[in-house]
Each structure stands twice: as C-alpha cells, then as structure tokens.
Design an enzyme around this catalytic site. Structure first.
Site, PDB file in Angstrom:
ATOM      1  N   SER A 153      -3.022   5.046   2.432  1.00 22.59           N
ATOM      2  CA  SER A 153      -3.472   6.395   2.079  1.00 22.59           C
ATOM      3  C   SER A 153      -2.317   7.223   1.539  1.00 22.59           C
ATOM      4  CB  SER A 153      -4.065   7.096   3.303  1.00 22.59           C
ATOM      5  OG  SER A 153      -4.383   8.443   3.026  1.00 22.59           O
ATOM      6  N   SER A 154      -2.650   8.164   0.673  1.00 24.94           N
ATOM      7  CA  SER A 154      -1.658   9.114   0.156  1.00 24.94           C
ATOM      8  C   SER A 154      -1.697  10.441   0.915  1.00 24.94           C
ATOM      9  CB  SER A 154      -1.912   9.380  -1.339  1.00 24.94           C
ATOM     10  OG  SER A 154      -1.750   8.216  -2.102  1.00 24.94           O
TER      11      SER A 154
ATOM     12  N   GLY B 136      -6.791  14.619  -3.592  1.00 23.65           N
ATOM     13  CA  GLY B 136      -6.629  14.123  -4.948  1.00 23.65           C
ATOM     14  C   GLY B 136      -6.170  12.684  -5.033  1.00 23.65           C
ATOM     15  N   GLY B 137      -6.416  11.892  -3.972  1.00 25.67           N
ATOM     16  CA  GLY B 137      -6.054  10.486  -4.026  1.00 25.67           C
ATOM     17  C   GLY B 137      -4.565  10.293  -4.245  1.00 25.67           C
TER      18      GLY B 137
ATOM     19  N   THR C 125     -12.082  14.171  -0.653  1.00 26.51           N
ATOM     20  CA  THR C 125     -11.028  14.541   0.299  1.00 26.51           C
ATOM     21  C   THR C 125     -10.865  16.052   0.314  1.00 26.51           C
ATOM     22  OG1 THR C 125      -9.873  12.468  -0.220  1.00 26.51           O
ATOM     23  CG2 THR C 125      -8.614  14.145   0.957  1.00 26.51           C
TER      24      THR C 125
ATOM     25  N   THR D   4     -11.149  13.013   4.881  1.00 29.32           N
ATOM     26  CA  THR D   4     -11.719  12.358   3.704  1.00 29.32           C
ATOM     27  C   THR D   4     -12.875  11.425   4.061  1.00 29.32           C
ATOM     28  OG1 THR D   4     -11.183  10.969   1.788  1.00 29.32           O
ATOM     29  CG2 THR D   4     -10.117  10.416   3.863  1.00 29.32           C
TER      30      THR D   4
ATOM     31  N   GLU E  80     -14.090   3.879   2.860  1.00 26.84           N
ATOM     32  CA  GLU E  80     -12.637   3.819   2.930  1.00 26.84           C
ATOM     33  C   GLU E  80     -12.073   2.420   2.721  1.00 26.84           C
ATOM     34  OE1 GLU E  80      -9.596   6.032   2.589  1.00 26.84           O
ATOM     35  OE2 GLU E  80     -11.337   7.001   3.486  1.00 26.84           O
TER      36      GLU E  80
END
Length: 360
Positions: free
Chosen positions: A243-244, A265-266, A185, A203, A224
């Site tokens: 998703s974050s 960074g997820g 990402t 991402t 994804e």
C-alpha cells in the site's frame, strides 16, 4: 517600622492576584489576536467533504477526543462517499498523544484463510475506470427495492437543488464524474483541544471496491487483493497487500510545530505527500498553497507526468535532462492536512476533491 497588619497582607495578596489575572487575560487576548482569519484555536478536522469535517468537529467540540472525531468522520464519509471507503475495507491510524506517545493501528485487509490457488493468474493486465451499478449477492427483497428507490430519490433531489437557472457548472460540481473519486480511498487529519492528533487513511481500494455489497448489511466489499497483481507470484493467508497509504504526524520540538497529513490517490499518495511537506516545511508555502501546488509524478516505468499548470520552465528543464515525459488523463493526489503552530490551527482539505475543513 511595625509589623505588617493582617489587613495589609490581605490587600497585598488581593493586588497580586489581580495582577496575575490581568496578565493571564492579556496573554489570552494577545494569543487570540495572533491567529489570522480562517485559523482555529482548539480543534480542527480536514476530510474529503465539508459535511464530514463538520461532524468530526462537532464531536470534538462536544468533548470527544481526536480518536472519537476520527471515527465519527469515517462513519460519515462511508455514507457520503461510499465509493471511497467503508467498514468493508481497511484503515491505518497514526495517533499521537499529548505527551508525544505515538500509536499505529494497522487495520489493513488480509488474504482470507481460504482462497483459490490460481487467484493471481486472473489479474487483469490493467485497470480501466468503469461506470455502472454496484452488484449485490443474493436475491433482492422488497426492502432492497424500497431502499434503492429512496436512495435514488434522495440523489435526484440533491442534484435538482444544485441546478441553477442562471449558471451552469462542469460535471465535477455535481459529483457525478469519476475524476478524484475514481480511487476508493479517503484520508482525514484531526487535532483536538487536549493535544491529541490523529491521521487516518481508509480504503476499499478501487472505486466501489469489488462492486459487490452484502444483501444483509449493505456493506460494500473491498477488492484489496488486486494490489498483489503484478507485484508477487504467490500469496499466503493472513498476508496484507502492499500500500501507498501514509497517514503521518510530524512534530518539531524546536519549532513547536505539529503537522498532521495524509492522502488518497493510490500510488500518487507518496508524490502528493512528499511535495506538500516539502512545499510547506522547506519552501515556506502556506499549507493551502502547498497542497494546491501542481505535482510531478514519476510512475513505475520511470516516466514523469506533470499535473496541469505545473511550472513550464521546470518541465522544459527536466525534459532537457533526458527525462521521458508522458501525459496522463487523471491525477488522483489528494492531501488533507492540519498544522498547529504558535497556538493557531490551520486545517486544509484538498480542493481537488472539493473538500473543506472545519474547526473551532
């Protein structure tokens, strides 16, 4: 007293015009003097690499809008950091016009029309950082071999240029370790001289996505759908995974303060964003210090994880309160942001990913 002559009126107008011109010049000079070293006055870009930040900046300087700069920066990043993003992935844009109008472009990946009904049963229990080559589908042609050889030679040439006789560096310096690039990402924040701001996160999910690329286009395909694992029991065609990603633009009308921020960074994106904004807006830290400050991350098991150099007293107090603290090897929180206040622009790319912003 007689009526003013035409000559007198013309002279008076000329004097008034001169006074206005001098006042404008003084304001411009004072405004320029008000910005400190390292700040910009027209536009800026904060991306994961200095090269791509400069390409975005040059696009702005040549008359492009913040959206133009964002697209140029994204294309650059897909080449410089192909493990992080590319047109084989997805993005979320947050765009703020000069008049305050905000637009959101959700270009996230979706579940395809046709997929295996038992897809979610194949989810691995956990994901491990992996090294290796990126697979391609279909046979390799002579052109493929030539392109691969050229890429390998360019990579080797770049690494050779970074080797110094009198000094050594850790592996991260050479950009050949997983570390911050283990999560596929990237984020970039931009403002242009016309008042437009763009915050965009893009991402391909995990590092190098699915680790498969198209033999015809060279596009690396995302993975994804893995984000559905452990979160849902079924999926439908057209559905987007959770998703974050949180590309954000904040503006205070009372303080005339604009902040453009986002991260990679997820699941650590939320932590990095929250602490950066609190440190900068509430605690009064500079944008540089706010981004660089170590974070405390609370995982899905309600365990706290402290980034190295996090305040030891705070760690001890949280542990004393009964929090369960665990150690994790990597922290992926990377924030790139731009702040505009009092006519001065501050742009910061997170040093965790060795990024560097650019502006003018």
């Amino acid at each position: 007293m007689g009526k003013p002559t035409l000559k007198f009126c013309m002279c008076l107008c000329l004097v008034m015009n001169c006074i206005v011109l001098i006042a404008v010049l003084c304001v411009a000079v004072l405004t320029h003097q008000g910005c400190s070293d390292g700040e910009f006055q027209k536009g800026a870009v904060a991306a994961d690499s200095e090269m791509c930040s400069k390409i975005g900046r040059d696009t702005l300087r040549e008359g492009g809008s913040a959206v133009d700069g964002a697209i140029a920066t994204l294309v650059c990043t897909s080449i410089v950091h192909p493990q992080s993003m590319g047109i084989g992935g997805g993005s979320i844009f947050t765009i703020r016009e000069k008049d305050g109008t905000v637009k959101i472009i959700n270009a996230r990946e979706t579940v395809p029309k046709v997929f295996k009904s038992d897809l979610l049963t194949k989810c691995p229990p956990s994901y491990q950082l992996m090294s290796g080559t990126v697979r391609k589908t279909g046979p390799c042609s002579q052109e493929d071999h030539e392109a691969l050889a050229a890429t390998q030679e360019q990579f080797a040439k770049r690494i050779r240029g970074m080797i110094k006789d009198g000094q050594t560096h850790d592996a991260l310096y050479y950009s050949v370790t997983p570390s911050m690039d283990s999560v596929g990402t990237t984020h970039m924040s931009l403002v242009d001289e016309y008042g437009m701001a763009v915050s965009v996160t893009s991402t391909i999910n995990h590092i190098f996505g699915s680790k498969i690329f198209s033999p015809k286009t060279g596009i690396i395909l995302n993975n994804e759908l893995a984000d559905f694992c452990g979160k849902v029991s079924s999926i439908q065609a057209g559905e987007q995974p959770p998703s974050s990603m949180s590309p954000s633009i904040l503006y205070s009308t009372s303080r005339k303060h604009l902040v453009v921020a986002g991260g990679s960074g997820g699941s650590m994106i939320t932590t990095g964003m929250a602490l950066t904004l609190m440190n900068h807006l509430w605690m009064g830290m500079s944008l540089q210090d706010a981004i660089a400050s170590p974070v405390v991350f609370v995982n899905s098991k309600n365990e706290v994880n402290f980034e190295p150099k996090f305040d030891k007293d705070v760690q001890a107090n949280l542990t004393a309160l009964g929090h369960s603290a665990t150690d994790i090897k990597y922290f992926y929180n990377v924030i790139n942001a731009v702040s505009v206040k009092d006519g001065c622009i501050t742009a910061v790319s997170d040093e965790r990913k060795l990024g560097k912003a650019a502006g003018y």
